[in-house]
Design a protein around this motif. Structure first.
Motif, mmCIF file in Angstrom:
data_model
loop_
_atom_site.group_PDB
_atom_site.id
_atom_site.type_symbol
_atom_site.label_atom_id
_atom_site.label_comp_id
_atom_site.label_asym_id
_atom_site.label_seq_id
_atom_site.Cartn_x
_atom_site.Cartn_y
_atom_site.Cartn_z
ATOM 1 N N GLN A 152 32.021 0.244 29.927
ATOM 2 C CA GLN A 152 32.379 1.717 29.743
ATOM 3 C C GLN A 152 31.837 2.157 28.312
ATOM 4 O O GLN A 152 31.423 3.105 28.028
ATOM 5 C CB GLN A 152 33.874 1.997 29.675
ATOM 6 N N TYR A 160 28.115 2.503 28.264
ATOM 7 C CA TYR A 160 27.624 3.519 28.911
ATOM 8 C C TYR A 160 27.725 4.788 27.842
ATOM 9 O O TYR A 160 27.021 5.737 28.021
ATOM 10 C CB TYR A 160 28.577 3.856 30.200
ATOM 11 N N THR A 161 29.074 4.759 27.331
ATOM 12 C CA THR A 161 29.252 6.048 26.423
ATOM 13 C C THR A 161 28.425 6.071 25.215
ATOM 14 O O THR A 161 27.978 7.097 24.955
ATOM 15 C CB THR A 161 30.923 5.881 25.707
ATOM 16 N N THR A 194 35.683 -2.526 30.024
ATOM 17 C CA THR A 194 35.815 -2.062 28.990
ATOM 18 C C THR A 194 34.644 -2.131 28.223
ATOM 19 O O THR A 194 34.106 -0.893 27.575
ATOM 20 C CB THR A 194 37.136 -2.353 28.186
#
Length: 451
Positions: free
Chosen positions: A427, A430-431, A424
Motif C-alpha cells: 500500500q 502504491y501510494t 502495508t
C-alpha cells in the motif's frame, strides 16, 4: 594397667607392621588381573537392585544357594547325567579336566567367600559347583541351538530341555546369564567341551556358541579376538564391533565439550538423524549436518542389559566405557517423550515397551551417577554437534522454529503478521507511485522547440 595397655598397643602395632611388610604389590596386581566377575556394590544397585539379581538359576558362587534359585539345582543334576551318558565320559574325567584350571577359575571371582576358596579347604565344593553349572549351561545352549530337535534322552515334557522349556524357561535363563554377579568363566566351558571331545577347543568356537544363544540376531565377533571372559563380556563385545569413527584430538576446541542438546532442539537447528549402517555402538558419526546412530530396540531387557554392562565397565579395569558413553549420550539427547518420538520416526529407536515417556524415563534413570572417562570416544562427535548447533544461522533458525512453529496458532499469528506487513508495504509503494504519477500529470505542457 598402664603397662598392660602399652603392651597391648605394642602387639597391635607389631601386627599392623607385619601385614604391611607382607603386602606385595606384584602379587596384588597379579590377583587383580585375574578378577573379571564382581559383586555389584550398593552404591550402584540403589538404582534398581533387581536388575542385578538372577531370577531362576544361579551360575557361579555368588548366588549359589539363594532360596528362590534352589529349584533349578535338580535340573542341573539331570543335565550333568545326560551329558555324561551322551559323550560316554565319567564325572571323574570332568573333575580332572576342570581341576587343571581351578586356580584360574577361582581367581576370576573377586571377594570370593572362604567357603569356596582352596585356602579355606573348599576346593572340592568349588569344583563340583563349577561342573554342575557349566554342564547345565552347555546343555541349555545345545538344546536351544537344536531348534526343536531332540538332544540326548530328555523327555518330551522336560520342564527345561524340551521345546516347551526352551520356549518358556530359556528366556529367563538367558536373562540370568547377563547378570554380572551370575557369570561363569568361558574358560570353564572351554575345558568341559575339551574333555567331552578329547581335543582342544578353539576360542572362537566357544565365543560363537555363547553369543548365538544370547543374541541370535547379533553378528559374530571377529576371529582371533581371544576367548571372552564370560557371557556378559562376549555379549558386550558383540555390541562394540568395528572401530570408532571419531577419535578425540588434543587440538580440539575444549569450549565445545559441553552437554549436547536434546534431539528436538538439534532437529530444530537443522541437524538430521538417520540410522547407522551397522548395529555397533561405535557406529556414531556426525557429518554434514547429519547425526548417524545405530538402531536400538528398547524392550523389557534393555534396562538390565545396559545396567550390567555398565557395572562391568565400572568395576573391571581396562574394560573401557564404550557402553557407558553410549548410554550417557542417549540420556543427553533424550529429555522427553518428544525426543523419543522424533528418534523413533527416524528409525533410531524401536519402542517395544509402550509409551515414549517410558523410554525417556529408562535412559534418564540408568544414566544416573554415570562416571565417564576423559577423552571418551563420543567426545569428538559431541563437540562437532555442539559446534554446528552454535553457528549463528542455526541458532536463529532454532529460535524461529521454537518461537513461531511450535503450535499452529503461533504460526498463524506469524503468517498474519507477515501478510499484514506485506500489504502495508504494498500500500505504501502504491501510494508513493500514485503520488509521483499525479505530480507528473499536473506539470504544464512544455513549449514547442523553435524551428
Amino acid at each position: 594397667m598402664a603397662a598392660g595397655g602399652g603392651s597391648s598397643k605394642r602387639t597391635w602395632v607389631v601386627d599392623v607392621e607385619k601385614k604391611l611388610k607382607e603386602a606385595d604389590k606384584s602379587v596384588e596386581m597379579s590377583r587383580w588381573e585375574r578378577h573379571c566377575i564382581y559383586r555389584v556394590p550398593p552404591c550402584m544397585t540403589n538404582i534398581k537392585s533387581k536388575a542385578y539379581q538372577p531370577q531362576v538359576v544361579s551360575l557361579g558362587p555368588f548366588h549359589h544357594g539363594d532360596l528362590d534359585l534352589r529349584p533349578m539345582e535338580e535340573h542341573k543334576c539331570r543335565a550333568l547325567r545326560q551329558l555324561l551318558q551322551r559323550v560316554e565320559r565319567t564325572f571323574d574325567e570332568l573333575v580332572d579336566g576342570v581341576e587343571e584350571v581351578a586356580e584360574q577359575l577361582e581367581g576370576a571371582y573377586m571377594d570370593l567367600d572362604s567357603e569356596w576358596r582352596a585356602d579355606g579347604g573348599s576346593r572340592e565344593r568349588f569344583l563340583a559347583m563349577m561342573i554342575f553349572d557349566g554342564c547345565f549351561l552347555l546343555e541349555v545352549m545345545r538344546c536351544t541351538a537344536a531348534d526343536g530337535k531332540q538332544v540326548g534322552d530328555y523327555a518330551h515334557n522336560d520342564p527345561i530341555f524340551s521345546r516347551h522349556g526352551i520356549l518358556y524357561m530359556v528366556p529367563y535363563i538367558r536373562r540370568d546369564m547377563l547378570m554380572l554377579e551370575n557369570q561363569l568363566p568361558l574358560l570353564l566351558l572351554q575345558k568341559l567341551v575339551e574333555v567331552e571331545s578329547g581335543k582342544p577347543q578353539n576360542d572362537d568356537f566357544i565365543n560363537r556358541m555363547v553369543l548365538k544363544f544370547l543374541a541370535q540376531s547379533s553378528g559374530p565377533l571377529p576371529p582371533g579376538v581371544g576367548l571372552g571372559l564370560h557371557p556378559l563380556d562376549v555379549f558386550r563385545r558383540s555390541m562394540l564391533t568395528g572401530k570408532c569413527h571419531q577419535i578425540r584430538s588434543p587440538q580440539d576446541n575444549e569450549e565445545d565439550n559441553t552437554i549436547i542438546r536434546s534431539a528436538v532442539e538439534l532437529y530444530e537447528a537443522g541437524i538430521q538423524f538417520k540410522p547407522s549402517k551397522t548395529p555397533s555402538l561405535h557406529d556414531i558419526r556426525f557429518r554434514r549436518g547429519t547425526l548417524s546412530m545405530p538402531t536400538v530396540s528398547v524392550d523389557d531387557s534393555t534396562e538390565y542389559m545396559f545396567l550390567n554392562m555398565m557395572a562391568f565397565e565400572r568395576l573391571h579395569a581396562g574394560a573401557g566405557n564404550d557402553v557407558t558413553g553410549y548410554v550417557f549420550f542417549m540420556d543427553n539427547i533424550i529429555d522427553s517423550a518428544k525426543d523419543v518420538a522424533l528418534l523413533s520416526s527416524k528409525g533410531i529407536i524401536q519402542n517395544a515397551i509402550g509409551s515414549d515417556q517410558a523410554v525417556a524415563k529408562l535412559f534418564n534413570t540408568i544414566s544416573r551417577d554415570v562416571v565417564l572417562e576423559p577423552n571418551s570416544a563420543l567426545d569428538a562427535v559431541q563437540r562437532q554437534v555442539n559446534g554446528y548447533f552454535r553457528q549463528p544461522w542455526n541458532i536463529w533458525r532454532a529460535n524461529l522454529i521454537h518461537t513461531y512453529f511450535r503450535s499452529p496458532w503461533a504460526f498463524l499469528s506469524l503468517a498474519a503478521a507477515v501478510f499484514l506487513l506485506g500489504m502495508t508495504v504494498m500500500q505504501t509503494v502504491y501510494t508513493v507511485l500514485q503520488f509521483y504519477g499525479n505530480d507528473s500529470n499536473s506539470l504544464p505542457p512544455s513549449a514547442p522547440s523553435p524551428m
